[in-house]
Design a protein around this motif. Structure first.
Motif, PDB file in Angstrom:
ATOM      1  N   LEU A  44       0.821  -1.204   0.000  1.00 41.97           N
ATOM      2  CA  LEU A  44       0.000   0.000   0.000  1.00 41.97           C
ATOM      3  C   LEU A  44       0.859   1.260   0.000  1.00 41.97           C
ATOM      4  O   LEU A  44       0.474   2.287  -0.549  1.00 41.97           O
ATOM      5  CB  LEU A  44      -0.941   0.001   1.200  1.00 41.97           C
ATOM      6  N   ALA A  45       2.018   1.173   0.620  1.00 41.80           N
ATOM      7  CA  ALA A  45       2.918   2.325   0.613  1.00 41.80           C
ATOM      8  C   ALA A  45       3.516   2.556  -0.768  1.00 41.80           C
ATOM      9  O   ALA A  45       3.845   3.693  -1.129  1.00 41.80           O
ATOM     10  CB  ALA A  45       4.024   2.129   1.646  1.00 41.80           C
ATOM     11  N   ALA A  46       3.674   1.486  -1.545  1.00 42.08           N
ATOM     12  CA  ALA A  46       4.330   1.598  -2.843  1.00 42.08           C
ATOM     13  C   ALA A  46       3.356   1.882  -3.981  1.00 42.08           C
ATOM     14  O   ALA A  46       3.748   2.421  -5.018  1.00 42.08           O
ATOM     15  CB  ALA A  46       5.094   0.302  -3.146  1.00 42.08           C
ATOM     16  N   MET A  47       2.088   1.512  -3.815  1.00 47.03           N
ATOM     17  CA  MET A  47       1.133   1.608  -4.922  1.00 47.03           C
ATOM     18  C   MET A  47       0.388   2.941  -4.879  1.00 47.03           C
ATOM     19  O   MET A  47       0.202   3.540  -3.833  1.00 47.03           O
ATOM     20  CB  MET A  47       0.150   0.432  -4.884  1.00 47.03           C
ATOM     21  N   ARG A  48      -0.067   3.372  -6.037  1.00 48.65           N
ATOM     22  CA  ARG A  48      -0.790   4.626  -6.185  1.00 48.65           C
ATOM     23  C   ARG A  48      -2.050   4.405  -7.039  1.00 48.65           C
ATOM     24  O   ARG A  48      -2.093   3.524  -7.883  1.00 48.65           O
ATOM     25  CB  ARG A  48       0.075   5.695  -6.874  1.00 48.65           C
ATOM     26  N   GLY A  49      -3.063   5.253  -6.792  1.00 47.25           N
ATOM     27  CA  GLY A  49      -4.251   5.220  -7.640  1.00 47.25           C
ATOM     28  C   GLY A  49      -5.199   4.080  -7.316  1.00 47.25           C
ATOM     29  O   GLY A  49      -5.230   3.548  -6.201  1.00 47.25           O
ATOM     30  N   ASP A  50      -5.966   3.683  -8.308  1.00 47.21           N
ATOM     31  CA  ASP A  50      -6.961   2.616  -8.149  1.00 47.21           C
ATOM     32  C   ASP A  50      -6.273   1.254  -8.139  1.00 47.21           C
ATOM     33  O   ASP A  50      -5.413   0.974  -8.982  1.00 47.21           O
ATOM     34  CB  ASP A  50      -7.982   2.656  -9.292  1.00 47.21           C
ATOM     35  N   ILE A  51      -6.676   0.404  -7.192  1.00 42.03           N
ATOM     36  CA  ILE A  51      -6.058  -0.913  -7.021  1.00 42.03           C
ATOM     37  C   ILE A  51      -7.122  -1.997  -7.138  1.00 42.03           C
ATOM     38  O   ILE A  51      -8.207  -1.889  -6.561  1.00 42.03           O
ATOM     39  CB  ILE A  51      -5.368  -1.021  -5.642  1.00 42.03           C
ATOM     40  N   HIS A  52      -6.802  -3.040  -7.885  1.00 45.71           N
ATOM     41  CA  HIS A  52      -7.637  -4.239  -7.974  1.00 45.71           C
ATOM     42  C   HIS A  52      -7.059  -5.276  -7.011  1.00 45.71           C
ATOM     43  O   HIS A  52      -5.923  -5.715  -7.163  1.00 45.71           O
ATOM     44  CB  HIS A  52      -7.652  -4.781  -9.395  1.00 45.71           C
ATOM     45  N   LEU A  53      -7.870  -5.673  -6.045  1.00 46.58           N
ATOM     46  CA  LEU A  53      -7.439  -6.606  -5.017  1.00 46.58           C
ATOM     47  C   LEU A  53      -7.808  -8.029  -5.426  1.00 46.58           C
ATOM     48  O   LEU A  53      -8.936  -8.290  -5.855  1.00 46.58           O
ATOM     49  CB  LEU A  53      -8.116  -6.244  -3.690  1.00 46.58           C
ATOM     50  N   VAL A  54      -6.861  -8.957  -5.289  1.00 42.91           N
ATOM     51  CA  VAL A  54      -7.122 -10.367  -5.595  1.00 42.91           C
ATOM     52  C   VAL A  54      -6.879 -11.178  -4.325  1.00 42.91           C
ATOM     53  O   VAL A  54      -5.778 -11.157  -3.761  1.00 42.91           O
ATOM     54  CB  VAL A  54      -6.220 -10.886  -6.730  1.00 42.91           C
TER      55      VAL A  54
END
Length: 386
Positions: A44-54
């Motif tokens: 979560l610290a590294a990702m930006r914007g909209d995230i698709h969770l699997v």
């Protein structure tokens, strides 16, 4: 080439819905350099914007239910009872989702609602990232069944068919095909977690996969305001708006039809006016000019015009029709306010009775000319005000 959706795919290892903190959840996500492993908090610290969770099939029940189209309309209400024997714990504590049916078989997912909500809360704390959908690895890979795939942490994902999935230690992989009654050679092997992640990214574009985030858990779109309890009413508000638009369109069409009918009626009135009063020009104010003509025919305030004479005369002639009195022609002299009537009667006595009836009504009546014919008597009568 790495697509935007591949960069924002976050895959969680089994146990994510039962973890105590985001640091305890093992995750894999995509970066420009490739897939990376770490904890959920690091992802979560590294990702930006909209995230698709699997999510892993180890946390979510993957199955199918058979329902008719009519029963399928209420599937969300009956799922807790249909899966009561297939899940551990109380059905009231679970969260259900379903997809589009294939031959009356609906793909269904079920998981612990509290664990899913806790996971979403952890993700919501990262202000620069936003979860817009939650999927399940086994559902994304349903078209690849039967297959086995290695997971991070030493576990194995096994898909005997499109509606079945289980997660078990890799040491038990050798005995699994025999236990399921399947030939070991039928299973496709995905031996690296990185290869599995790449496969999930490829299958992610399928439009019929089941999204766990719906109804109360549907994510709020960017720029969308309002409390969470208001979100279920958004479809209702949209439906109401659509109905209002339809009503507005119908009213516009109806108004146009009324205006068109009014124009046709106005044209018909002008035509009738010119037929009734030949020699006059096209009326500009049809109602007022009709009133003027009728007042003129009515003789104005004195009541000696055409209508003042024709009203009682018509009633008396109509009453005398039983004596064989029938009008043939009438002519109105506007200057002298006199009706000239050509009449047929059985005999002279019928004409005399008609004249007396007109005089009794306050009118002047004179028989001008009369002659006998084979069918009776023909006469001309002058009728005026008494």
């Amino acid at each position: 080439m790495i697509t935007m959706d591949e960069q924002r795919l976050l895959y969680l290892a089994p146990g994510a819905l039962r973890a105590d903190s985001p640091e305890a959840v093992q995750a894999r996500w995509r970066t420009a350099a490739g897939s990376t492993c770490g904890s959920l908090s690091e992802a979560l610290a590294a990702m930006r914007g909209d995230i698709h969770l699997v999510l892993s099939a180890g946390d979510v029940l993957v199955t199918r239910v058979s329902l008719s189209r009519r029963q399928g309309r209420h599937i969300q209400k009956v799922l807790p009872y249909l899966l009561e024997e297939s899940v551990l714990g109380r059905a009231e504590d679970l969260w259900f989702a379903h997809g589009r049916p294939s031959e009356d078989r609906y793909p269904v997912l079920a998981c612990e609602r509290q664990g899913l909500e806790q996971l979403l809360d952890w993700c919501a704390e990262a202000s620069h990232a936003r979860i817009i959908g939650a999927w399940v690895d086994a559902d994304l890979l349903r078209d690849d069944a039967p297959c086995m795939a290695a997971l991070d942490g030493g576990d194995l994902l096994c898909l005997p068919d499109a509606g079945q999935a289980l997660v078990l230690p890799q040491g038990e992989a050798a005995q699994l095909p025999a236990l399921l009654g399947l030939d070991d050679s039928l299973f496709e092997r995905i031996d690296e977690p990185g290869a599995l992640f790449a496969r999930l990214a490829e299958r992610f574009a399928a439009v019929d996969r089941v999204n766990l985030l719906h109804s109360d858990l549907r994510p709020v779109r960017e720029g969308q305001d309002g409390p969470a309890w208001l979100m279920p009413w958004v479809p209702v508000a949209r439906l109401a708006a659509a109905v209002l638009v339809c009503i507005w369109v119908l009213l516009m069409v109806q108004t146009w039809q009324y205006e068109k009918a009014a124009q046709q009626t106005a044209e018909a009135s002008v035509t009738l006016y010119q037929e009734l009063f030949p020699g006059t020009g096209r009326p500009q104010m049809i109602v007022r000019e009709f009133e003027t003509q009728l007042n003129r025919l009515g003789g104005g305030a004195g009541g000696s015009g055409f209508l003042a004479l024709m009203g009682p005369t018509g009633e008396i002639i109509g009453a005398a029709s039983g004596q064989g009195v029938t009008p043939r022609r009438l002519n109105y002299d506007e200057r002298e306010s006199i009706l000239m009537l050509d009449l047929n009667a059985q005999d002279f006595s019928a004409l005399e009775a008609l004249r007396e009836a007109l005089q009794s009504a306050g009118l002047s009546a004179e028989i001008g000319t009369a002659r006998s014919e084979a069918s009776g008597v023909t006469a001309r009568m002058r009728v005026g005000q008494g």
